[in-house]
Design a protein around this motif. Sequence first.
Motif, PDB file in Angstrom:
ATOM      1  N   THR A  93     -15.901 -14.907 -38.698  1.00 29.47           N
ATOM      2  CA  THR A  93     -16.425 -14.880 -37.581  1.00 29.47           C
ATOM      3  C   THR A  93     -15.518 -15.271 -36.436  1.00 29.47           C
ATOM      4  O   THR A  93     -14.869 -16.344 -36.526  1.00 29.47           O
ATOM      5  CB  THR A  93     -17.743 -15.419 -37.272  1.00 29.47           C
ATOM      6  OG1 THR A  93     -18.829 -15.060 -38.305  1.00 29.47           O
ATOM      7  CG2 THR A  93     -18.351 -15.249 -35.937  1.00 29.47           C
ATOM      8  N   VAL A  94     -14.981 -14.429 -35.504  1.00 29.06           N
ATOM      9  CA  VAL A  94     -13.949 -14.692 -34.562  1.00 29.06           C
ATOM     10  C   VAL A  94     -14.355 -15.898 -33.557  1.00 29.06           C
ATOM     11  O   VAL A  94     -15.482 -15.887 -33.020  1.00 29.06           O
ATOM     12  CB  VAL A  94     -13.696 -13.475 -33.798  1.00 29.06           C
ATOM     13  CG1 VAL A  94     -12.560 -13.938 -32.603  1.00 29.06           C
ATOM     14  CG2 VAL A  94     -12.996 -12.372 -34.515  1.00 29.06           C
ATOM     15  N   THR A  95     -13.547 -16.862 -33.404  1.00 29.25           N
ATOM     16  CA  THR A  95     -13.906 -17.756 -32.535  1.00 29.25           C
ATOM     17  C   THR A  95     -12.944 -18.049 -31.355  1.00 29.25           C
ATOM     18  O   THR A  95     -13.234 -18.618 -30.517  1.00 29.25           O
ATOM     19  CB  THR A  95     -13.663 -19.130 -33.474  1.00 29.25           C
ATOM     20  OG1 THR A  95     -12.395 -19.625 -33.928  1.00 29.25           O
ATOM     21  CG2 THR A  95     -14.849 -19.228 -34.403  1.00 29.25           C
ATOM     22  N   ALA A 104     -10.770 -17.643 -36.621  1.00 31.93           N
ATOM     23  CA  ALA A 104     -11.896 -17.279 -36.965  1.00 31.93           C
ATOM     24  C   ALA A 104     -12.568 -18.600 -38.400  1.00 31.93           C
ATOM     25  O   ALA A 104     -11.831 -18.894 -38.937  1.00 31.93           O
ATOM     26  CB  ALA A 104     -11.688 -15.645 -37.951  1.00 31.93           C
ATOM     27  N   THR A 115     -12.019 -23.104 -40.618  1.00 33.49           N
ATOM     28  CA  THR A 115     -11.445 -22.146 -39.347  1.00 33.49           C
ATOM     29  C   THR A 115     -10.000 -21.808 -39.709  1.00 33.49           C
ATOM     30  O   THR A 115      -9.317 -22.822 -40.059  1.00 33.49           O
ATOM     31  CB  THR A 115     -11.655 -22.915 -38.070  1.00 33.49           C
ATOM     32  OG1 THR A 115     -13.033 -23.061 -37.906  1.00 33.49           O
ATOM     33  CG2 THR A 115     -10.958 -21.972 -36.927  1.00 33.49           C
ATOM     34  N   ARG A 134     -16.696  -9.762 -36.019  1.00 29.77           N
ATOM     35  CA  ARG A 134     -16.480 -10.194 -37.434  1.00 29.77           C
ATOM     36  C   ARG A 134     -15.351  -9.372 -37.909  1.00 29.77           C
ATOM     37  O   ARG A 134     -15.020  -8.328 -37.464  1.00 29.77           O
ATOM     38  CB  ARG A 134     -17.605  -9.833 -38.235  1.00 29.77           C
ATOM     39  CG  ARG A 134     -18.852 -10.793 -38.186  1.00 29.77           C
ATOM     40  CD  ARG A 134     -19.945 -10.417 -39.221  1.00 29.77           C
ATOM     41  NE  ARG A 134     -19.546 -11.371 -40.415  1.00 29.77           N
ATOM     42  CZ  ARG A 134     -19.753 -10.945 -41.583  1.00 29.77           C
ATOM     43  NH1 ARG A 134     -20.453  -9.899 -42.003  1.00 29.77           N
ATOM     44  NH2 ARG A 134     -19.726 -11.969 -42.851  1.00 29.77           N
ATOM     45  N   TYR A 152      -4.758 -11.157 -41.505  1.00 30.26           N
ATOM     46  CA  TYR A 152      -5.898 -10.175 -40.931  1.00 30.26           C
ATOM     47  C   TYR A 152      -5.724  -8.611 -41.677  1.00 30.26           C
ATOM     48  O   TYR A 152      -4.632  -8.386 -41.780  1.00 30.26           O
ATOM     49  CB  TYR A 152      -5.621 -10.005 -39.242  1.00 30.26           C
ATOM     50  CG  TYR A 152      -6.333  -8.643 -38.879  1.00 30.26           C
ATOM     51  CD1 TYR A 152      -7.687  -9.034 -38.242  1.00 30.26           C
ATOM     52  CD2 TYR A 152      -5.788  -7.388 -38.824  1.00 30.26           C
ATOM     53  CE1 TYR A 152      -8.454  -7.707 -37.652  1.00 30.26           C
ATOM     54  CE2 TYR A 152      -6.295  -6.355 -38.153  1.00 30.26           C
ATOM     55  CZ  TYR A 152      -7.798  -6.553 -37.861  1.00 30.26           C
ATOM     56  OH  TYR A 152      -8.338  -5.700 -37.144  1.00 30.26           O
TER      57      TYR A 152
END
Length: 411
Positions: A93-95, A104, A115, A134, A152
């Motif tokens: 999940t991107v933060t 993420a 993270t 996501r 990524y």
Amino acid sequence: MASRGGARRAPRHSASGHTHGHGHAHGHGHGVGLDSPPVPTWARFGLIGVIVLATLGALLGTVLLWPDGDATPRGGLDGIVASAPGVTYPHATVTDVGRDALAAEVDEGTDRGSTVRVQVPPEVAASGLTVGDRVELVRVPAQAGGETSWSYNNTDRDAVLLWLVVLFAVVVLVVARLRGLMAMVGLAVAGVVIWRFTLPALLDGENGLAVAVVTATLIMVVVLYTTHGFSLRTSAALVGTLLGVAATAGIALFWAGQARLTGVSDESGGLLVSAAGDLDFRGLLACAFVVAGLGVLNDVTITQASAVWELRAASSQMSRRQLWRGAMRIGRDHIASTIYTIAFAYAGSSLVVLMLLSLYDRPLLDLVSSEQLAEEVVRTLTSSIGLVLAVPLTTAVAVGLVGGPRRDRLE
């Protein structure tokens, strides 16, 4: 006497008018007017025989072409994409999102809760990616005392695509109701055929043209009957579609060879060559041409069959020649608009390629000969030729089945 004669004739005229009105209503229910002669038994059984033979042939072809799991060159692309053992693709999940990187929180696996920060292409950051979205990452485990590396891989779009599918289904059901539901059933069956048979058979090295014909036959039999019901009208459209498929397949194979197309025109083709380089890519190209034209071909043939039935229902005294001419006038209009549809669809799907080619300082005719653009040109023209030929073929089948003219029996 005149008034008595008129009085006697009036009820007779009224009765005949009632009969004609009933015949017209009957025509709308069954596609042939009451004053039109019934379809000969030999024609009915001949049509059914052709469809049964085509279906049995497709089923036999499915058995013969079904891929052997042990001989399939499908080990996936893991050997190309993932060079190290133990590579996984966890979701996160991107933060935080930057211009060229994002942070993420890993949602699964041994690193769940940690993270990580990974580099992303600028277009990914500019796509609207925000906190809470996501993504799918690539985790390469540590090797020889090194550290675990992350990168990524993709944006998780499952939820968005699911909502889009739901919206599509709701709109289709509200507008088209049962007919729309059956169309979606046919579409689902077509997807299963392509995913479970067509792709594995092609990857197993089977003849691309044979796979294309079998695939098209299986899909069209299911799609036409589930969507439009069992009737002579649908059967006429199905025969016209199969004839159009045969024409498209032969034309596509011939002109792909004449144009010396390789079937490898982009990065995806290059990856496929690396994974299974012994495939017949020209056969794959012909198969792609046939499958790509199925939807438009089906649209044209069902329209032509319906046009013939409705024209006969509107006038049971129209000769077969007049019926043919009237249906072909409708078909020509449909052909014109459909050819534009095919051309624009391919232009839209290849827009990035066209933009890239337009940047080269070279004559247009030279660019047309490039592999990527020539492939689209051949695809568009071969599909269009098969489509155009399907119109008179379907019209001929429908005119032969719908019944000839019948003179008015009224005295």
